[in-house]
Write a protein that holds these residues in place. Structure first.
Motif, PDB file in Angstrom:
ATOM      1  N   LEU A  28      -1.636  -1.985  -8.188  1.00 40.00           N
ATOM      2  CA  LEU A  28      -2.481  -1.115  -7.364  1.00 40.00           C
ATOM      3  C   LEU A  28      -3.774  -1.803  -6.950  1.00 40.00           C
ATOM      4  CD1 LEU A  28      -2.067   2.351  -9.144  1.00 40.00           C
ATOM      5  CD2 LEU A  28      -1.043   1.601  -6.996  1.00 40.00           C
ATOM      6  N   PHE A  29      -4.364  -2.593  -7.837  1.00 42.15           N
ATOM      7  CA  PHE A  29      -5.595  -3.299  -7.485  1.00 42.15           C
ATOM      8  C   PHE A  29      -5.342  -4.303  -6.368  1.00 42.15           C
ATOM      9  CE2 PHE A  29      -7.571  -2.746 -12.011  1.00 42.15           C
ATOM     10  CZ  PHE A  29      -7.746  -1.390 -11.754  1.00 42.15           C
ATOM     11  N   VAL A  30      -4.159  -4.915  -6.375  1.00 46.52           N
ATOM     12  CA  VAL A  30      -3.808  -5.842  -5.289  1.00 46.52           C
ATOM     13  C   VAL A  30      -3.543  -5.075  -4.001  1.00 46.52           C
ATOM     14  CG1 VAL A  30      -2.031  -7.455  -4.472  1.00 46.52           C
ATOM     15  CG2 VAL A  30      -2.919  -7.654  -6.802  1.00 46.52           C
ATOM     16  N   MET A  31      -2.817  -3.983  -4.100  1.00 45.70           N
ATOM     17  CA  MET A  31      -2.393  -3.230  -2.912  1.00 45.70           C
ATOM     18  C   MET A  31      -3.521  -2.389  -2.318  1.00 45.70           C
ATOM     19  SD  MET A  31       0.954  -0.742  -2.623  1.00 45.70           S
ATOM     20  CE  MET A  31       0.403   0.317  -3.974  1.00 45.70           C
ATOM     21  N   SER A  33      -6.892  -2.187  -3.768  1.00 54.98           N
ATOM     22  CA  SER A  33      -8.177  -2.681  -4.241  1.00 54.98           C
ATOM     23  C   SER A  33      -8.628  -1.911  -5.475  1.00 54.98           C
ATOM     24  CB  SER A  33      -9.275  -2.614  -3.169  1.00 54.98           C
ATOM     25  OG  SER A  33      -9.818  -1.310  -3.061  1.00 54.98           O
ATOM     26  N   TYR A  34      -9.551  -2.504  -6.202  1.00 58.50           N
ATOM     27  CA  TYR A  34     -10.084  -1.853  -7.402  1.00 58.50           C
ATOM     28  C   TYR A  34     -10.810  -0.569  -7.020  1.00 58.50           C
ATOM     29  CZ  TYR A  34     -13.114  -1.130 -11.481  1.00 58.50           C
ATOM     30  OH  TYR A  34     -13.783  -0.593 -12.554  1.00 58.50           O
ATOM     31  N   GLU A  35     -11.651  -0.656  -5.998  1.00 59.82           N
ATOM     32  CA  GLU A  35     -12.423   0.507  -5.577  1.00 59.82           C
ATOM     33  C   GLU A  35     -11.526   1.609  -5.027  1.00 59.82           C
ATOM     34  OE1 GLU A  35     -12.968  -2.570  -4.651  1.00 59.82           O
ATOM     35  OE2 GLU A  35     -14.947  -3.111  -5.430  1.00 59.82           O
ATOM     36  N   GLY A  36     -10.419   1.220  -4.393  1.00 60.61           N
ATOM     37  CA  GLY A  36      -9.529   2.198  -3.778  1.00 60.61           C
ATOM     38  C   GLY A  36      -8.530   2.828  -4.728  1.00 60.61           C
ATOM     39  N   THR A  37      -8.569   2.438  -5.992  1.00 63.85           N
ATOM     40  CA  THR A  37      -7.644   2.966  -6.991  1.00 63.85           C
ATOM     41  C   THR A  37      -8.400   3.863  -7.965  1.00 63.85           C
ATOM     42  OG1 THR A  37      -6.261   0.971  -6.867  1.00 63.85           O
ATOM     43  CG2 THR A  37      -5.991   2.374  -8.801  1.00 63.85           C
ATOM     44  N   SER A  38      -7.946   5.094  -8.137  1.00 61.50           N
ATOM     45  CA  SER A  38      -8.580   6.015  -9.072  1.00 61.50           C
ATOM     46  C   SER A  38      -7.805   6.051 -10.387  1.00 61.50           C
ATOM     47  CB  SER A  38      -8.628   7.424  -8.479  1.00 61.50           C
ATOM     48  OG  SER A  38      -7.320   7.960  -8.376  1.00 61.50           O
ATOM     49  N   VAL A  39      -8.417   6.610 -11.403  1.00 63.26           N
ATOM     50  CA  VAL A  39      -7.717   6.802 -12.671  1.00 63.26           C
ATOM     51  C   VAL A  39      -6.491   7.678 -12.458  1.00 63.26           C
ATOM     52  CG1 VAL A  39      -7.865   7.862 -14.965  1.00 63.26           C
ATOM     53  CG2 VAL A  39      -9.730   6.407 -14.139  1.00 63.26           C
ATOM     54  N   GLY A  40      -6.620   8.681 -11.623  1.00 63.40           N
ATOM     55  CA  GLY A  40      -5.477   9.535 -11.316  1.00 63.40           C
ATOM     56  C   GLY A  40      -4.324   8.757 -10.708  1.00 63.40           C
TER      57      GLY A  40
END
Length: 244
Positions: A28-31, A33-40
């Motif tokens: 998910l971080f690759v796809m 980004s870190y900012e664009g990925t939530s814990v949910g």
């Protein structure tokens, strides 16, 4: 009567869940980004529960990123060689092979260049620079380096060149398909500049050297298997993971 195997199965299930969260986070971080990925997003894609997620990562997303940074840059696959400069090449080629196959390593590279990486989830670059410096110092002791080579500065340059080639290759190609070939050429040019000439014919710069070394490591006596590069599903938590 209690089943003595149950605690062992539960422990293994917890280990598997933690690794699944890390693998999913890398993808998910690759796809996204870190900012664009939530814990949910992580919980849903990893098919786990909120409780299980926070049992493994009480600090939330930052703790997941920290674990990725700590676990990805390893020396797995590196073998002792008669020529130390061959080991310098080998670790770079192993990592080039791995980054073209492992989402977590791709994520770690992206995360490591955030401006606040050192203060939040850490960065692997100081460790790799120190490792390179140790290899080069041993190469100098063995008489493999030209006299002008500054070990500390060269170690820094190797890490910087490797990261730059990978990032530019991925940006221009939009994939990691050419990374190994480009990293191989990088090391050939670099070692040609710093090594005593008599050594060069003995050093293997093969494009597939990293794959051979890492595959041999994974297929070793411990029965290791290659880390998967998952396509994270976005479904509901499974019945098994709800109970973890």
């Amino acid at each position: 009567m209690s089943n003595p195997r149950r605690p062992r199965r539960q422990q293994q299930r917890a280990i598997d869940t933690r690794q699944r969260i890390l693998d999913t986070a890398g993808a998910l971080f690759v796809m996204d980004s870190y900012e664009g990925t939530s814990v949910g997003d992580l919980i849903t894609a990893a098919r786990t529960s909120k409780g299980a997620f926070y049992r493994h990562f009480p600090g939330g997303k930052i703790e997941v990123a920290t674990a990725i940074m700590r676990n990805t840059l390893t020396m797995d696959g590196l073998r002792e060689q008669r020529i130390m400069l061959q080991e310098v090449v080998d670790i770079g080629m192993i990592l080039a092979y791995r980054i073209s196959h492992e989402n977590a390593l791709q994520a770690a590279l992206k995360l490591s260049f955030h401006s606040n990486a050192s203060e939040t989830y850490g960065t692997p670059w100081p460790d790799w620079i120190a490792f390179n410096a140790g290899q080069l110092a041993e190469a100098r002791r063995r008489g493999e380096l030209k006299a002008f080579v500054d070990v500390e500065q060269q170690a820094y340059q190797i890490a910087g060149n490797w990261a730059g080639v990978v990032l530019i290759s991925n940006t221009l190609d939009r994939n990691m398909g050419n990374v190994e070939a480009r990293i191989s050429r990088m090391y050939r040019n670099l070692v040609t500049a710093i090594a005593v000439p008599d050594l060069l014919p003995e050093i293997d710069f093969s494009v597939d050297r990293g794959r051979h070394l890492y595959t041999a490591f994974l297929e070793g006596p411990a029965g290791r298997t290659e880390p998967a590069a998952p396509e994270p599903p976005r479904g509901e938590p499974s019945e098994e993971t709800r109970s973890e």
